[in-house]
Design an enzyme around this catalytic site. Structure first.
Site, short mmCIF file in Angstrom:
data_model
loop_
_atom_site.label_atom_id
_atom_site.label_comp_id
_atom_site.label_asym_id
_atom_site.label_seq_id
_atom_site.Cartn_x
_atom_site.Cartn_y
_atom_site.Cartn_z
N GLY A 43 0.77 -1.04 0.29
CA GLY A 43 0.39 -0.05 -0.05
C GLY A 43 0.76 1.05 0.37
N GLN A 48 2.29 10.69 1.14
CA GLN A 48 4.05 9.24 1.66
C GLN A 48 4.65 9.97 0.31
OE1 GLN A 48 2.82 4.97 2.22
NE2 GLN A 48 4.33 4.38 3.13
N CYS A 91 6.07 -0.42 7.02
CA CYS A 91 5.75 0.63 5.90
C CYS A 91 6.40 0.98 4.98
CB CYS A 91 5.42 1.86 6.71
SG CYS A 91 5.07 3.56 6.61
N LEU A 92 6.86 1.44 3.78
CA LEU A 92 8.04 1.65 2.56
C LEU A 92 8.21 3.32 3.32
CD1 LEU A 92 5.64 1.28 -0.11
CD2 LEU A 92 7.73 -0.12 0.50
N HIS A 133 -4.04 0.94 7.88
CA HIS A 133 -2.51 1.45 7.83
C HIS A 133 -2.39 2.53 6.69
CE1 HIS A 133 1.94 1.02 8.49
NE2 HIS A 133 1.49 2.15 6.75
N GLU A 134 -3.39 2.72 5.35
CA GLU A 134 -2.86 3.80 4.46
C GLU A 134 -4.44 4.82 4.85
OE1 GLU A 134 -0.27 3.84 2.27
OE2 GLU A 134 -0.04 1.29 3.30
N HIS A 137 -1.80 7.08 6.82
CA HIS A 137 -1.24 7.93 6.38
C HIS A 137 -1.83 9.70 6.06
CE1 HIS A 137 2.19 6.13 6.19
NE2 HIS A 137 2.03 4.95 5.20
CO CO Z 1 2.75 3.39 5.74
#
Ligand code: CO
Length: 168
Positions: A43, A48, A91-92, A133-134, A137
């Site tokens: 995701g 991000q 998480c990226l 999770h997304e 953000h």
């Molecule tokens: Co993340």
């Protein structure tokens, strides 16, 4: 696209609703998908990659190098969140960290697609977790914010140490 990395303060920026469903949005979503698949994430939220609008994409097969189904969520809103489940999340934007997080196990969400059309989706387990999770953000919330006070303390110390090491 470059993915912002913790502790970049821009990751805490709340995202604005999308009002223009135009070619700029479409190009951005396409670039986000390329970035997601390139990074083997499941995701990625606009914030991000410095696009502070309420959009995120999810494909839970992407981490296996596959392309199962890419979901694009624009202006998402919860219909409900129920039950609970725990998954080990990463998480990226926080490379190298995986921590167990408790979230709702079953969700229903309404959202718009890239053309502004309204949709609803019901999901559970990994897909539900990835969506939560997304969604976080979009409000500047990171998965480490869900850890216990003590765990968060240790994790932040660990992240600070690696940030110090990278400055050398
Ligand atoms: Co993340």
């Amino acid at each position: 696209m470059e993915v912002l990395k913790y502790p970049d303060p821009r990751l805490r920026t709340p995202s604005e609703p999308v009002v223009q469903f135009d070619s700029t949005l479409h190009r951005t979503l396409d670039s986000m998908a390329t970035t997601l698949y390139g990074a083997h994430g499941i995701g990625l939220a606009g914030a991000q990659v410095g696009f502070f609008f309420r959009v995120f994409i999810v494909d839970i097969e992407a981490q296996n190098g596959g392309k199962a189904r890419l979901f694009e969520f624009i202006n998402p809103e919860w219909i409900h969140k129920k039950g609970s489940t725990t998954w080990k999340e990463g998480c990226l934007s926080i490379p190298g960290l995986n921590e167990t997080v408790k979230r709702a196990g079953h969700i229903a969400i309404k959202y718009q697609n890239r053309f502004g059309e309204r949709h609803k989706l019901v999901a559970e387990e990994l897909l539900a977790v990835a969506i939560q999770h997304e969604y976080d953000h979009l409000d500047g919330v990171l998965f480490i914010d869900h850890l216990s006070f003590l765990r968060r303390y240790f994790v932040k110390r660990k992240l600070q140490t690696s940030a110090t090491m990278m400055r050398v």
